[in-house]
Motif scaffolding. Structure first.
Motif, PDB file in Angstrom:
ATOM      1  N   ALA A 126      16.501  39.969  74.549  1.00 16.48           N
ATOM      2  CA  ALA A 126      17.568  38.818  74.614  1.00 16.48           C
ATOM      3  C   ALA A 126      16.923  37.653  73.338  1.00 16.48           C
ATOM      4  O   ALA A 126      15.861  37.538  73.005  1.00 16.48           O
ATOM      5  N   GLY A 127      18.090  37.173  72.935  1.00 22.81           N
ATOM      6  CA  GLY A 127      17.643  35.857  72.194  1.00 22.81           C
ATOM      7  C   GLY A 127      18.151  34.969  72.761  1.00 22.81           C
ATOM      8  O   GLY A 127      18.667  34.723  73.735  1.00 22.81           O
ATOM      9  N   LYS A 128      17.451  33.597  72.205  1.00 19.82           N
ATOM     10  CA  LYS A 128      17.866  32.253  72.893  1.00 19.82           C
ATOM     11  C   LYS A 128      18.294  31.078  71.814  1.00 19.82           C
ATOM     12  O   LYS A 128      17.234  31.331  70.787  1.00 19.82           O
ATOM     13  N   LYS A 129      19.053  30.355  72.241  1.00 18.57           N
ATOM     14  CA  LYS A 129      18.977  29.140  71.256  1.00 18.57           C
ATOM     15  C   LYS A 129      19.885  27.899  72.023  1.00 18.57           C
ATOM     16  O   LYS A 129      20.614  28.206  72.635  1.00 18.57           O
ATOM     17  N   VAL A 130      19.311  26.659  71.522  1.00 12.51           N
ATOM     18  CA  VAL A 130      20.067  25.604  72.129  1.00 12.51           C
ATOM     19  C   VAL A 130      20.946  25.134  70.912  1.00 12.51           C
ATOM     20  O   VAL A 130      20.440  24.780  70.021  1.00 12.51           O
ATOM     21  N   TYR A 131      22.306  24.939  71.547  1.00  8.96           N
ATOM     22  CA  TYR A 131      23.351  24.451  70.664  1.00  8.96           C
ATOM     23  C   TYR A 131      23.436  23.097  70.794  1.00  8.96           C
ATOM     24  O   TYR A 131      23.583  22.582  72.007  1.00  8.96           O
ATOM     25  N   ARG A 132      23.533  22.274  69.758  1.00 11.07           N
ATOM     26  CA  ARG A 132      23.750  20.682  69.879  1.00 11.07           C
ATOM     27  C   ARG A 132      25.409  20.617  70.193  1.00 11.07           C
ATOM     28  O   ARG A 132      26.381  21.528  69.863  1.00 11.07           O
ATOM     29  N   LYS A 133      25.545  19.399  70.725  1.00  7.53           N
ATOM     30  CA  LYS A 133      27.330  19.317  71.116  1.00  7.53           C
ATOM     31  C   LYS A 133      28.053  19.142  69.903  1.00  7.53           C
ATOM     32  O   LYS A 133      27.454  18.742  68.506  1.00  7.53           O
ATOM     33  N   ASN A 134      29.035  20.001  70.069  1.00  2.00           N
ATOM     34  CA  ASN A 134      30.147  20.218  68.967  1.00  2.00           C
ATOM     35  C   ASN A 134      29.588  21.206  67.745  1.00  2.00           C
ATOM     36  O   ASN A 134      30.141  21.615  67.091  1.00  2.00           O
ATOM     37  N   GLU A 135      28.394  21.821  68.008  1.00  3.93           N
ATOM     38  CA  GLU A 135      27.993  23.029  67.103  1.00  3.93           C
ATOM     39  C   GLU A 135      28.784  24.349  67.632  1.00  3.93           C
ATOM     40  O   GLU A 135      28.899  24.527  68.699  1.00  3.93           O
ATOM     41  N   TYR A 136      29.379  25.031  66.562  1.00  3.83           N
ATOM     42  CA  TYR A 136      29.868  26.487  66.923  1.00  3.83           C
ATOM     43  C   TYR A 136      29.053  27.332  67.066  1.00  3.83           C
ATOM     44  O   TYR A 136      27.955  27.597  66.415  1.00  3.83           O
ATOM     45  N   ILE A 137      29.184  28.260  67.918  1.00  3.00           N
ATOM     46  CA  ILE A 137      28.244  29.146  68.327  1.00  3.00           C
ATOM     47  C   ILE A 137      29.135  30.541  67.405  1.00  3.00           C
ATOM     48  O   ILE A 137      28.044  31.233  66.867  1.00  3.00           O
ATOM     49  N   PHE A 138      30.074  30.483  67.368  1.00  2.00           N
ATOM     50  CA  PHE A 138      30.728  31.665  66.248  1.00  2.00           C
ATOM     51  C   PHE A 138      32.145  30.875  65.929  1.00  2.00           C
ATOM     52  O   PHE A 138      32.686  30.074  66.719  1.00  2.00           O
ATOM     53  N   ARG A 139      32.610  31.463  64.890  1.00  2.00           N
ATOM     54  CA  ARG A 139      33.968  31.022  64.413  1.00  2.00           C
ATOM     55  C   ARG A 139      34.847  32.195  64.101  1.00  2.00           C
ATOM     56  O   ARG A 139      34.696  33.395  64.162  1.00  2.00           O
ATOM     57  N   GLU A 140      35.945  31.976  64.487  1.00  2.00           N
ATOM     58  CA  GLU A 140      36.907  32.939  64.152  1.00  2.00           C
ATOM     59  C   GLU A 140      36.808  33.925  62.963  1.00  2.00           C
ATOM     60  O   GLU A 140      36.755  33.197  62.002  1.00  2.00           O
ATOM     61  N   GLY A 141      37.186  35.253  63.125  1.00  2.00           N
ATOM     62  CA  GLY A 141      36.862  35.817  61.875  1.00  2.00           C
ATOM     63  C   GLY A 141      35.518  36.562  61.707  1.00  2.00           C
ATOM     64  O   GLY A 141      35.211  37.312  60.757  1.00  2.00           O
ATOM     65  N   GLU A 142      34.461  35.633  62.130  1.00  2.00           N
ATOM     66  CA  GLU A 142      33.060  36.204  62.046  1.00  2.00           C
ATOM     67  C   GLU A 142      32.861  37.815  62.596  1.00  2.00           C
ATOM     68  O   GLU A 142      33.562  37.934  63.677  1.00  2.00           O
ATOM     69  N   LEU A 143      31.751  38.385  62.205  1.00  2.00           N
ATOM     70  CA  LEU A 143      31.625  39.546  62.888  1.00  2.00           C
ATOM     71  C   LEU A 143      31.016  39.490  64.379  1.00  2.00           C
ATOM     72  O   LEU A 143      30.460  38.640  64.504  1.00  2.00           O
ATOM     73  N   ALA A 144      31.515  40.357  65.224  1.00  2.00           N
ATOM     74  CA  ALA A 144      31.392  40.095  66.904  1.00  2.00           C
ATOM     75  C   ALA A 144      30.186  41.175  66.747  1.00  2.00           C
ATOM     76  O   ALA A 144      30.439  42.465  67.038  1.00  2.00           O
ATOM     77  N   ASP A 145      29.126  40.596  66.691  1.00  2.00           N
ATOM     78  CA  ASP A 145      27.868  41.715  67.199  1.00  2.00           C
ATOM     79  C   ASP A 145      26.962  41.151  68.090  1.00  2.00           C
ATOM     80  O   ASP A 145      25.884  41.825  68.613  1.00  2.00           O
ATOM     81  N   THR A 146      27.323  39.982  68.853  1.00  2.00           N
ATOM     82  CA  THR A 146      26.361  39.411  69.953  1.00  2.00           C
ATOM     83  C   THR A 146      27.317  39.040  71.118  1.00  2.00           C
ATOM     84  O   THR A 146      28.533  38.622  70.838  1.00  2.00           O
ATOM     85  N   ILE A 147      26.635  39.024  72.354  1.00  2.00           N
ATOM     86  CA  ILE A 147      27.354  38.838  73.356  1.00  2.00           C
ATOM     87  C   ILE A 147      26.552  37.702  73.809  1.00  2.00           C
ATOM     88  O   ILE A 147      25.263  37.787  73.956  1.00  2.00           O
ATOM     89  N   TYR A 148      27.252  36.700  74.481  1.00  2.00           N
ATOM     90  CA  TYR A 148      26.631  35.101  74.696  1.00  2.00           C
ATOM     91  C   TYR A 148      26.656  35.150  76.391  1.00  2.00           C
ATOM     92  O   TYR A 148      27.637  35.378  76.978  1.00  2.00           O
ATOM     93  N   LEU A 149      25.347  34.575  76.867  1.00  2.00           N
ATOM     94  CA  LEU A 149      25.601  34.061  78.074  1.00  2.00           C
ATOM     95  C   LEU A 149      25.062  32.648  78.262  1.00  2.00           C
ATOM     96  O   LEU A 149      23.932  32.254  77.534  1.00  2.00           O
ATOM     97  N   ILE A 150      25.742  32.024  78.912  1.00  2.00           N
ATOM     98  CA  ILE A 150      25.388  30.439  79.033  1.00  2.00           C
ATOM     99  C   ILE A 150      24.359  30.165  80.196  1.00  2.00           C
ATOM    100  O   ILE A 150      24.613  30.569  81.433  1.00  2.00           O
ATOM    101  N   LYS A 151      23.102  29.523  79.820  1.00  2.00           N
ATOM    102  CA  LYS A 151      21.977  29.198  80.745  1.00  2.00           C
ATOM    103  C   LYS A 151      22.313  27.958  81.307  1.00  2.00           C
ATOM    104  O   LYS A 151      22.412  27.892  82.665  1.00  2.00           O
ATOM    105  N   TYR A 152      22.618  27.079  80.252  1.00  2.00           N
ATOM    106  CA  TYR A 152      23.048  25.666  80.897  1.00  2.00           C
ATOM    107  C   TYR A 152      24.065  24.933  79.823  1.00  2.00           C
ATOM    108  O   TYR A 152      23.819  25.427  78.623  1.00  2.00           O
ATOM    109  N   GLY A 153      24.930  24.130  80.154  1.00  2.00           N
ATOM    110  CA  GLY A 153      25.756  23.815  79.280  1.00  2.00           C
ATOM    111  C   GLY A 153      27.227  24.035  79.390  1.00  2.00           C
ATOM    112  O   GLY A 153      27.641  24.681  80.293  1.00  2.00           O
ATOM    113  N   ARG A 154      28.009  23.556  78.269  1.00  2.00           N
ATOM    114  CA  ARG A 154      29.519  23.721  78.496  1.00  2.00           C
ATOM    115  C   ARG A 154      29.952  24.267  77.184  1.00  2.00           C
ATOM    116  O   ARG A 154      29.449  23.510  76.143  1.00  2.00           O
ATOM    117  N   VAL A 155      30.783  25.321  77.037  1.00  2.00           N
ATOM    118  CA  VAL A 155      31.500  25.941  75.918  1.00  2.00           C
ATOM    119  C   VAL A 155      32.749  26.116  75.951  1.00  2.00           C
ATOM    120  O   VAL A 155      33.341  26.257  76.774  1.00  2.00           O
TER     121      VAL A 155
END
Lengths: 104, 230
Positions: free
Chosen positions: B31-60
């Motif tokens: 597993a990888g892990k990261k804290v994203y700030r408010k309004n930060e993009y986790i990914f953008r349309e068109g980027e390579l899809a090579d990771t699945i994400y699971l939310i530990k806490y917060g809202r996306v």
């Protein structure tokens, strides 16, 4: 009895099921976007859903049929051009949402 | 320390509750892990899809940008939700944007690691259930826009958000996320002005109350009635 092949078979089936659900999610999210963005495709979909709901006839419980719809009338109801309607119907057909046939 | 934090990160997700410690160790290693700030993009349309994400806490929020630059919100995800599932396909690209609505802690793994999870039948079932729920949500939204008027769509959206994010309060159920009128408008495909008018009506009817950007459902029945298709 060797249960490994049966277990592997189940895992393969689960992976296949997950892939199919993801494909459906992609289709539905695309349709949701189109309908929310009020694109010609979204407008067509909205009109078709209402037409199917009001006038469609269920066939063997799995499909709903609509017949004798004027192409021009459908374009007018949707508020788009004939070319846009054609493109929208073709896209919905490619996605497997509808099947349609235009009489000459 | 980082390794144990990874274990803690993944093992506390409900989706992995069926795994034993050894299996969770395996997942922790992947597993990888990261804290994203408010309004930060986790990914953008068109980027390579090579990771699945699971939310530990917060809202996306998952969204697309229309041709005229308008944000079209498709979904709001919370703790224990997964996204980025397009990763499952070879050479796939993301077809949406994913953006953190608040500080959000996300665990992630690549496609091969995710496929390992499907070897556990109970985890597999949880994943299938989560994906099925997402599909139902999108289908319900399409139907809602097709069949309901603006008031009906807003009422349906508030009921769904209360089910997902509701917290009991002395007077009803409070939707525990900040929602501006523009957010609601983007969710239900209406103008902000219409949303303001409808929310004002719903308050006058005693169906909802608001404090800041938080909405509380006071009378579910009234909202359910508003969702009924005429």
């Amino acid at each position: 009895m060797d249960q490994k092949p049966a277990a592997n078979n189940k895992i393969e089936k689960n992976i296949e099921l997950v892939k199919n659900i993801i494909l459906s999610i992609n289709t539905m999210s695309m349709l949701l976007y189109e309908i929310k963005a009020a694109t010609p495709l979204g407008k067509t979909l909205k009109v078709l859903i209402n037409l199917f709901n009001k006038e469609g006839k269920s066939s063997s419980g799995r499909t709903i049929n609509l017949t004798d719809i004027s192409f021009r009338h459908l374009a007018d109801m949707t508020g788009i051009s004939g070319e846009e309607l054609q493109e929208a119907l073709d896209c919905l057909q490619r996605q497997g949402v509808i099947f349609y046939r235009r009489s000459p | 320390m980082l390794y144990m934090e990874k274990i803690r990160c993944m093992k506390e997700l409900a989706i992995f509750s069926a795994l034993n410690f050894t299996e969770r160790e395996k997942i922790g290693a992947l597993a990888g892990k990261k804290v994203y700030r408010k309004n930060e993009y986790i990914f953008r349309e068109g980027e390579l899809a090579d990771t699945i994400y699971l939310i530990k806490y917060g809202r996306v929020r998952l969204l697309k940008i229309s041709a005229n630059g308008k944000e079209i919100i498709l979904d709001i995800l919370k703790e224990d939700d997964i996204f980025g599932e397009n990763t499952f396909f070879d050479d796939a690209r993301h077809i949406i944007f994913a953006q953190a609505l608040e500080e959000t802690f996300i665990c992630s793994c690549n496609r091969d690691s995710f496929a390992l999870l499907l070897q556990n039948p109970q985890t597999s079932l949880k994943i299938i259930q989560l994906l099925g729920k997402k599909l139902n949500n999108y289908t319900e939204q399409v139907a809602s826009i097709a069949f309901r008027d603006v008031k009906g769509r807003i009422s349906a959206a508030l009921l769904r958000l209360a089910d997902e994010y509701g917290k009991p309060s002395p007077v009803g159920t409070t939707i525990d996320i900040d929602l501006t009128h523009q957010d609601v408008a983007n969710l239900v495909n209406a103008s902000r002005v219409m949303v303001t008018n409808v929310l004002s009506n719903l308050k006058q009817e005693g169906a909802i109350a608001s404090k800041g950007h938080r909405l509380t459902l006071l009378n579910r029945e009234k909202l359910v009635q508003a969702t009924e298709v005429v």
